[in-house]
Scaffold this motif. Structure first.
Motif, PDB file in Angstrom:
ATOM      1  N   ASN A 272      -4.981 -10.235  -4.009  1.00 17.26           N
ATOM      2  CA  ASN A 272      -4.144 -10.453  -2.835  1.00 17.26           C
ATOM      3  C   ASN A 272      -4.943 -10.921  -1.613  1.00 17.26           C
ATOM      4  O   ASN A 272      -4.644 -10.541  -0.482  1.00 17.26           O
ATOM      5  CB  ASN A 272      -3.352  -9.169  -2.514  1.00 17.26           C
ATOM      6  N   THR A 273      -5.973 -11.701  -1.861  1.00 20.51           N
ATOM      7  CA  THR A 273      -6.756 -12.266  -0.761  1.00 20.51           C
ATOM      8  C   THR A 273      -7.278 -13.630  -1.195  1.00 20.51           C
ATOM      9  O   THR A 273      -7.098 -14.039  -2.333  1.00 20.51           O
ATOM     10  CB  THR A 273      -7.900 -11.315  -0.337  1.00 20.51           C
ATOM     11  N   SER A 274      -7.916 -14.323  -0.258  1.00 20.70           N
ATOM     12  CA  SER A 274      -8.395 -15.675  -0.562  1.00 20.70           C
ATOM     13  C   SER A 274      -9.774 -15.896   0.049  1.00 20.70           C
ATOM     14  O   SER A 274     -10.225 -15.129   0.900  1.00 20.70           O
ATOM     15  CB  SER A 274      -7.426 -16.712  -0.001  1.00 20.70           C
ATOM     16  N   ALA A 275     -10.392 -16.977  -0.375  1.00 22.55           N
ATOM     17  CA  ALA A 275     -11.716 -17.325   0.132  1.00 22.55           C
ATOM     18  C   ALA A 275     -11.688 -17.601   1.632  1.00 22.55           C
ATOM     19  O   ALA A 275     -12.677 -17.376   2.330  1.00 22.55           O
ATOM     20  CB  ALA A 275     -12.264 -18.535  -0.616  1.00 22.55           C
ATOM     21  N   GLY A 276     -10.561 -18.062   2.158  1.00 21.87           N
ATOM     22  CA  GLY A 276     -10.451 -18.323   3.588  1.00 21.87           C
ATOM     23  C   GLY A 276     -10.572 -17.060   4.427  1.00 21.87           C
ATOM     24  O   GLY A 276     -10.983 -17.111   5.591  1.00 21.87           O
ATOM     25  N   GLU A 277     -10.225 -15.936   3.843  1.00 22.04           N
ATOM     26  CA  GLU A 277     -10.318 -14.647   4.543  1.00 22.04           C
ATOM     27  C   GLU A 277     -11.688 -13.988   4.351  1.00 22.04           C
ATOM     28  O   GLU A 277     -12.039 -13.044   5.050  1.00 22.04           O
ATOM     29  CB  GLU A 277      -9.211 -13.717   4.038  1.00 22.04           C
ATOM     30  N   PHE A 278     -12.435 -14.523   3.408  1.00 19.65           N
ATOM     31  CA  PHE A 278     -13.734 -13.967   3.026  1.00 19.65           C
ATOM     32  C   PHE A 278     -14.698 -13.756   4.206  1.00 19.65           C
ATOM     33  O   PHE A 278     -15.238 -12.659   4.358  1.00 19.65           O
ATOM     34  CB  PHE A 278     -14.346 -14.875   1.944  1.00 19.65           C
ATOM     35  N   PRO A 279     -14.954 -14.775   5.052  1.00 12.70           N
ATOM     36  CA  PRO A 279     -15.933 -14.559   6.129  1.00 12.70           C
ATOM     37  C   PRO A 279     -15.544 -13.426   7.084  1.00 12.70           C
ATOM     38  O   PRO A 279     -16.394 -12.623   7.485  1.00 12.70           O
ATOM     39  CB  PRO A 279     -15.965 -15.900   6.866  1.00 12.70           C
ATOM     40  N   ILE A 280     -14.272 -13.347   7.426  1.00  9.76           N
ATOM     41  CA  ILE A 280     -13.833 -12.289   8.343  1.00  9.76           C
ATOM     42  C   ILE A 280     -13.970 -10.918   7.691  1.00  9.76           C
ATOM     43  O   ILE A 280     -14.450  -9.961   8.312  1.00  9.76           O
ATOM     44  CB  ILE A 280     -12.398 -12.559   8.843  1.00  9.76           C
ATOM     45  N   LEU A 281     -13.596 -10.822   6.424  1.00 11.76           N
ATOM     46  CA  LEU A 281     -13.757  -9.547   5.712  1.00 11.76           C
ATOM     47  C   LEU A 281     -15.217  -9.123   5.644  1.00 11.76           C
ATOM     48  O   LEU A 281     -15.536  -7.951   5.844  1.00 11.76           O
ATOM     49  CB  LEU A 281     -13.181  -9.656   4.296  1.00 11.76           C
TER      50      LEU A 281
END
Length: 156
Positions: free
Chosen positions: A35-44
């Protein structure tokens, strides 16, 4: 990239861009069930490493607009990956932390990244990987110098 390409004829940024895109594709494929994507990766990753951040710190870190960060955080919050809390001392500011689900997802992403790095570097020995990282670190530092110079020139 074709095998017959002469690496000296390829701009350095093309290598970074292509590798980044391949990593993005890999992460999106591997994260489908989380339920997540690579676009959210840096912020996470930034929240994971820093613990508790403000939305403004994320804007500054990634040079994104406040709206872009807010939208990403809203998606992550809706998926119970992060938690936002209003700063009691400044009600216009939110603190952002990972939820327990978010921490588990980040651990999974870190494992995926370790696996990806092993696979993309499989033809290199440890010494070559170390040298590569040292060179990339120097390029990174130089890129920051350029960015800071541009920021200073724009202030004038």
């Amino acid at each position: 990239m074709k095998k017959e390409d002469n690496v000296d004829n390829i701009e350095l940024i093309a290598f970074f861009s292509i590798i980044d895109r391949q990593h993005y594709i890999y992460l999106n494929h591997m994260l489908k069930d989380y339920n997540t994507s690579a676009g959210e990766f840096p912020i996470l990753m930034e929240i994971y490493h820093k613990g508790k951040l403000t939305q403004h710190e994320l804007v500054d870190t990634f040079y994104l607009t406040p709206g872009a960060v807010a939208r990403t955080l809203r998606r992550l919050e809706d998926k119970n990956i992060i938690h936002r809390e209003i700063d009691k001392n400044n009600r216009r500011q939110n603190f952002v932390t990972l939820t327990s689900d978010g921490a588990e997802i980040v651990k999974h992403i870190l494992n995926l990244d370790t696996q990806w790095e092993k696979e993309v570097c499989e033809s290199l020995n440890e010494n070559e990987i170390h040298k590569l990282k040292k060179i990339l670190d120097q390029i990174l530092k130089n890129s920051y110098k350029i960015k800071n110079r541009i920021i200073e020139e724009n202030k004038k």
